[in-house]
Design an enzyme around this catalytic site. Sequence first.
Site, PDB file in Angstrom:
ATOM      1  N   LYS A 215       0.825  -1.212   0.000  1.00 33.73           N
ATOM      2  CA  LYS A 215       0.000   0.000   0.000  1.00 33.73           C
ATOM      3  C   LYS A 215       0.860   1.264   0.000  1.00 33.73           C
ATOM      4  O   LYS A 215       0.583   2.193  -0.739  1.00 33.73           O
ATOM      5  CB  LYS A 215      -0.918   0.046   1.242  1.00 33.73           C
ATOM      6  CG  LYS A 215      -1.888  -1.106   1.355  1.00 33.73           C
ATOM      7  CD  LYS A 215      -2.883  -0.882   2.495  1.00 33.73           C
ATOM      8  CE  LYS A 215      -2.266  -0.829   3.879  1.00 33.73           C
ATOM      9  NZ  LYS A 215      -1.667  -2.086   4.347  1.00 33.73           N
TER      10      LYS A 215
ATOM     11  N   ARG B 126      -8.945   1.428   9.284  1.00 31.03           N
ATOM     12  CA  ARG B 126      -8.496   0.063   9.558  1.00 31.03           C
ATOM     13  C   ARG B 126      -9.553  -0.723  10.324  1.00 31.03           C
ATOM     14  O   ARG B 126      -9.343  -1.902  10.613  1.00 31.03           O
ATOM     15  CB  ARG B 126      -7.221   0.135  10.396  1.00 31.03           C
ATOM     16  CG  ARG B 126      -5.991  -0.385   9.666  1.00 31.03           C
ATOM     17  CD  ARG B 126      -4.850  -0.362  10.638  1.00 31.03           C
ATOM     18  NE  ARG B 126      -3.700  -1.053  10.187  1.00 31.03           N
ATOM     19  CZ  ARG B 126      -2.657  -0.491   9.580  1.00 31.03           C
ATOM     20  NH1 ARG B 126      -2.685   0.782   9.278  1.00 31.03           N
ATOM     21  NH2 ARG B 126      -1.610  -1.211   9.274  1.00 31.03           N
TER      22      ARG B 126
ATOM     23  N   ARG C 292      11.521  -5.565   4.263  1.00 28.08           N
ATOM     24  CA  ARG C 292      11.240  -4.132   4.341  1.00 28.08           C
ATOM     25  C   ARG C 292      12.265  -3.434   5.239  1.00 28.08           C
ATOM     26  O   ARG C 292      12.678  -3.990   6.254  1.00 28.08           O
ATOM     27  CB  ARG C 292       9.836  -3.995   4.931  1.00 28.08           C
ATOM     28  CG  ARG C 292       9.172  -2.718   4.636  1.00 28.08           C
ATOM     29  CD  ARG C 292       7.707  -2.940   4.540  1.00 28.08           C
ATOM     30  NE  ARG C 292       7.077  -2.967   5.864  1.00 28.08           N
ATOM     31  CZ  ARG C 292       5.787  -2.739   6.029  1.00 28.08           C
ATOM     32  NH1 ARG C 292       5.021  -2.489   5.003  1.00 28.08           N
ATOM     33  NH2 ARG C 292       5.259  -2.795   7.225  1.00 28.08           N
TER      34      ARG C 292
ATOM     35  N   ARG D 267      11.740  -2.400  10.759  1.00 24.49           N
ATOM     36  CA  ARG D 267      10.773  -1.881  11.741  1.00 24.49           C
ATOM     37  C   ARG D 267      10.572  -2.904  12.847  1.00 24.49           C
ATOM     38  O   ARG D 267      10.511  -4.096  12.578  1.00 24.49           O
ATOM     39  CB  ARG D 267       9.420  -1.646  11.035  1.00 24.49           C
ATOM     40  CG  ARG D 267       9.274  -0.261  10.463  1.00 24.49           C
ATOM     41  CD  ARG D 267       8.100  -0.151   9.545  1.00 24.49           C
ATOM     42  NE  ARG D 267       6.830  -0.578  10.114  1.00 24.49           N
ATOM     43  CZ  ARG D 267       5.658  -0.434   9.493  1.00 24.49           C
ATOM     44  NH1 ARG D 267       5.601   0.135   8.306  1.00 24.49           N
ATOM     45  NH2 ARG D 267       4.538  -0.834  10.053  1.00 24.49           N
TER      46      ARG D 267
ATOM     47  N   ARG E  77      -0.052  -9.157  13.649  1.00 24.51           N
ATOM     48  CA  ARG E  77      -0.602  -8.115  12.773  1.00 24.51           C
ATOM     49  C   ARG E  77      -1.526  -8.723  11.719  1.00 24.51           C
ATOM     50  O   ARG E  77      -2.543  -8.125  11.369  1.00 24.51           O
ATOM     51  CB  ARG E  77       0.530  -7.341  12.097  1.00 24.51           C
ATOM     52  CG  ARG E  77       1.249  -6.442  13.085  1.00 24.51           C
ATOM     53  CD  ARG E  77       2.513  -5.900  12.504  1.00 24.51           C
ATOM     54  NE  ARG E  77       2.270  -4.910  11.478  1.00 24.51           N
ATOM     55  CZ  ARG E  77       3.147  -4.585  10.540  1.00 24.51           C
ATOM     56  NH1 ARG E  77       4.317  -5.177  10.487  1.00 24.51           N
ATOM     57  NH2 ARG E  77       2.851  -3.655   9.674  1.00 24.51           N
TER      58      ARG E  77
HETATM   59  P1  AMP Z   1       1.286   0.760   9.010  1.00 31.03           P
HETATM   60  O1  AMP Z   1       2.506   1.557   8.759  1.00 31.03           O
HETATM   61  O2  AMP Z   1       0.093   1.243   8.239  1.00 31.03           O
HETATM   62  O3  AMP Z   1       1.522  -0.725   8.853  1.00 31.03           O
HETATM   63  O4  AMP Z   1       0.901   0.987  10.557  1.00 31.03           O
HETATM   64  C1  AMP Z   1       1.752   0.553  11.588  1.00 31.03           C
HETATM   65  C2  AMP Z   1       0.968   0.397  12.865  1.00 31.03           C
HETATM   66  O5  AMP Z   1       0.411   1.655  13.259  1.00 31.03           O
HETATM   67  C3  AMP Z   1      -0.215  -0.549  12.798  1.00 31.03           C
HETATM   68  O6  AMP Z   1       0.142  -1.917  12.971  1.00 31.03           O
HETATM   69  C4  AMP Z   1      -1.079  -0.031  13.950  1.00 31.03           C
HETATM   70  O7  AMP Z   1      -0.583  -0.455  15.196  1.00 31.03           O
HETATM   71  C5  AMP Z   1      -0.866   1.484  13.855  1.00 31.03           C
HETATM   72  N1  AMP Z   1      -1.884   2.104  12.974  1.00 31.03           N
HETATM   73  C6  AMP Z   1      -1.683   2.705  11.770  1.00 31.03           C
HETATM   74  N2  AMP Z   1      -2.834   3.152  11.249  1.00 31.03           N
HETATM   75  C7  AMP Z   1      -3.799   2.809  12.136  1.00 31.03           C
HETATM   76  C8  AMP Z   1      -5.215   2.968  12.166  1.00 31.03           C
HETATM   77  N3  AMP Z   1      -5.882   3.564  11.169  1.00 31.03           N
HETATM   78  N4  AMP Z   1      -5.890   2.488  13.249  1.00 31.03           N
HETATM   79  C9  AMP Z   1      -5.254   1.886  14.275  1.00 31.03           C
HETATM   80  N5  AMP Z   1      -3.918   1.698  14.306  1.00 31.03           N
HETATM   81  C10 AMP Z   1      -3.193   2.153  13.248  1.00 31.03           C
END
Ligand code: AMP
Length: 211
Positions: free
Chosen positions: A13, A88, A123, A156, A167
Amino acid sequence: MNMILLGAPGAGKGTQAELLAEKLSIPTISTGAMLRAAIRKGTELGKKAKELIDRGQLVSDDVMIGMISERLKEEDCQNGFILDGFPRTIAQAEALDGLGIKIDLALSFDAPDEVIIKRLGGRRECPKCGATFHVDNKPSANGDFCDKCNAELKTRDDDKEETIKKRLQVYYAQSAPLKEYYGEKGVLKEISADQPLDVITAQAFAVVGAN
Ligand code: AMP
C-alpha cells in the site's frame, strides 16, 4: 479523487500510495507514518502508540479518528487525497462517513500470507527521516543506508516475525471486513499484489485512469 488503500500489512500500500500520489498530484496520508513520526519525536501519543504497535495491535479508534479528521482539514487535501492505513476498522470507516467525507475509490491489494510474510521480512526503514525501502523491490541507491539522509536503515520493530503473525490476525479480524463495507458502496476495486511491482503499479494507474 478521495481514495483509500486496503490490504494486509506488507501488501504494498505504501509504495503504491507514493506512486499514485505523484501521478495524481494529491497527498498521500499514512497514519502509520504519522504514528512513527510521533514515536521519533517522543510525544505522549508516540509513547502510547509504540507499545501497541510493537505488539502488533491497533491504536484506538478515537485517537486515529481525531488524528485523521484534523489532517484532512488541511489545505493540501481539498482536491483529493490517498489514505494509506486508514480506515483500519469499520468504526473508522463510519467516522469518515460521519464527517461527510465521500470515498470515491477503495483500492484493495491482495496477496497470500506467505507472500506478505516474505515481503515484510525485506522491508527497511530510515530511523531518521522515515523513508521506506525494500531489499528486493525498492532498494536504497545507497545500499544499507538511506539515499535521502544517509542514516543506516533498520527493520521496523513491528516487522519482526512474532509481531507479523499478530498483525495478520488483527488484519483479518478488524480490517479485512472493510472490503465488504466499500464493496457494498460500489467503490471497491481489487488488484492482486502477488505480481511484479511494475505490473501492480500499471494496474493501479489503469484503475484511476492515469496511464
Ligand atoms: P502501518 O505503517 O500502516 O503498517 O501501521 C503501523 C501500525 O500503526 C499498525 O500496525 C497499527 O498499530 C498502527 N496504525 C496505523 N494506522 C492505524 C489505524 N488507522 N488504526 C489503528 N492503528 C493504526
